[in-house]
Scaffold this active site. Structure first.
Site, short mmCIF file in Angstrom:
data_model
loop_
_atom_site.label_atom_id
_atom_site.label_comp_id
_atom_site.label_asym_id
_atom_site.label_seq_id
_atom_site.Cartn_x
_atom_site.Cartn_y
_atom_site.Cartn_z
CB SER A 179 -0.93 0.01 1.21
OG SER A 179 -1.84 -1.06 1.17
CG ASP A 180 3.58 2.55 3.22
OD1 ASP A 180 2.68 3.39 3.34
OD2 ASP A 180 4.18 2.04 4.18
#
Length: 409
Positions: A179-180
């Site tokens: 997600s990062d």
């Protein structure tokens, strides 16, 4: 610098991964990245070890491998953001920059006068990119966001893991902070689009990126499967919700990915497997029917595939043009001749370690190639140079700021 973004200067106020991933990518494309860090401490990930990079004598340095993964092609400037004089220095730097990237909590920079509304008064055409867990608006805006949390809340873990009730069943996070990383990539897209808008109109703007939004957006076909059917997809292990067979299978000595994308490839697989009649079975002739009769087909394939070795399957299926591949450990990834041919590992000069490895950029340009100008910098390596060259501060002025703890050099 000669990259496609070599005319752009970025002030990077971010730390950890999503923001630094974005600024590293912009740096790979030629942008000048000025990374602002806390004196004596720096980016949190400098301490996220072991492992740490080694100096030339084989001893651990102060910088973890985690930090090294997202901070090449940057200049490290250590300024105390909590001090009014430090805030003033950062505002002065903003006046000489095109882009600011930050990942503080919503409203966290307002008290320092470093929020978008404050800085656009200094530089109206500024592109200001904020990365948070949940965005600048909405009921969760003030919550802290972490990749693991977002993978769960954003639905990714609901489709990643093994089905059933056994000890190995249940949701599983992806093995990297995906997600990062994806948010960092969307930040690059957003920044470049905002710069294109600025170049046409002279207007700057605020780019608001949320990890949760990115995770929802990148559910891709799984999200559309739900929106189209009203049925939420569940855990399928290594299987694909819309294509069969498209999953991992055990061979006699390892595991193989079989990625059959169409009916012709399935027929070729069946011929290699010595089961041509399987492709003529009305339950399995089309992908739609194979998806319907997945529970009948997959056990047949498992029983057949496990009888031969991995290398035999890979050789035979590649010859037949059936997509397949091994499940490599990361050491084998970097030993792979294709990965090596694509320069996905590079060596960078480092003032303490001599040479440090870095994962290469996947961007390959014919006319403006990615440049690996410098390894991730040691803390405060560029404070003096940036304050002199960008802000025209004298050596005496920088010395006084250093003595007061406003900057570190």
């Amino acid at each position: 610098m000669s990259g496609p973004l070599s005319h752009i200067r970025v002030l990077d106020l971010s730390r950890i991964l999503a923001g630094p991933w974005a600024s590293q990518t912009l740096g790979d494309l030629g942008a000048e990245i000025i990374k602002i860090e806390r004196p004596q401490v720096g980016d949190d990930t400098r301490q996220w070890g072991p492992p740490y990079i080694k100096d030339e004598d084989g001893n651990d340095t102060r910088d973890a491998a985690y930090y090294m993964s997202a901070n090449r092609n940057k200049r490290s400037v250590a300024i105390d953001m909590a001090a009014p004089d430090g805030q003033a220095l950062i505002r002065d730097l903003v006046a000489h920059c095109d882009v600011v990237i930050e990942n503080f909590k919503v409203g966290g920079l307002k008290k320092y006068g470093l929020d978008y509304d404050s800085l656009k008064k200094i530089k109206p055409d500024l592109v200001y990119c904020s990365i948070t867990g949940f965005g600048q608006t909405g009921p969760y805006a003030n919550r802290a966001g972490y990749d693991f949390l977002i993978q769960g809340m954003g639905g990714l873990m609901s489709v990643t893991g093994q089905p059933g009730n056994g000890p190995e069943a249940g949701p599983v996070k992806v093995g990297v902070a995906l997600s990062d990383v994806m948010t960092g990539l969307y930040a690059v897209i957003g920044v470049q689009a905002a710069l294109a808008h600025r170049d046409r109109t002279g207007e700057g703007q605020h780019v608001d990126l949320a990890l949760l939004d990115v995770q929802v957006a990148t559910l891709a076909n799984q999200a559309m499967n739900y929106l189209a059917s009203g049925n939420a997809p569940g855990l399928m292990g290594n299987a694909h919700p819309n294509i069969v067979p498209y999953q991992a299978f055990a061979t006699s000595d390892g595991h193989m990915i079989l990625a059959v994308g169409n009916d012709n490839q399935f027929a070729k697989f069946c011929k290699v497997a010595g089961m041509p009649e399987l492709a003529e079975d009305e339950r399995f002739t089309t992908n739609a029917s194979r998806v319907k009769y997945r529970d009948e087909l997959v056990p047949i394939l498992r029983e057949r595939i496990v009888k031969d070795e991995l290398d035999w399957w890979i050789s035979q299926l590649e010859t037949a043009h059936v997509p397949c591949g091994p499940i490599n450990t990361i050491d084998r990834v970097f030993a792979d001749p294709q990965v090596q041919a694509r320069d996905m590992k590079v060596e960078l000069d480092h003032p303490v370690a001599g040479k440090v490895p870095s994962v290469g950029s996947p961007l390959k340009f014919s006319n403006s190639p990615v440049e690996y100008r410098n390894a991730p910098p040691v803390l405060a390596a560029d404070t003096k140079d940036v304050l002199e060259s960008v802000l025209s501060l004298s050596e005496d002025e920088i010395t006084k700021l250093t003595e007061r703890g406003i900057v570190q050099q």
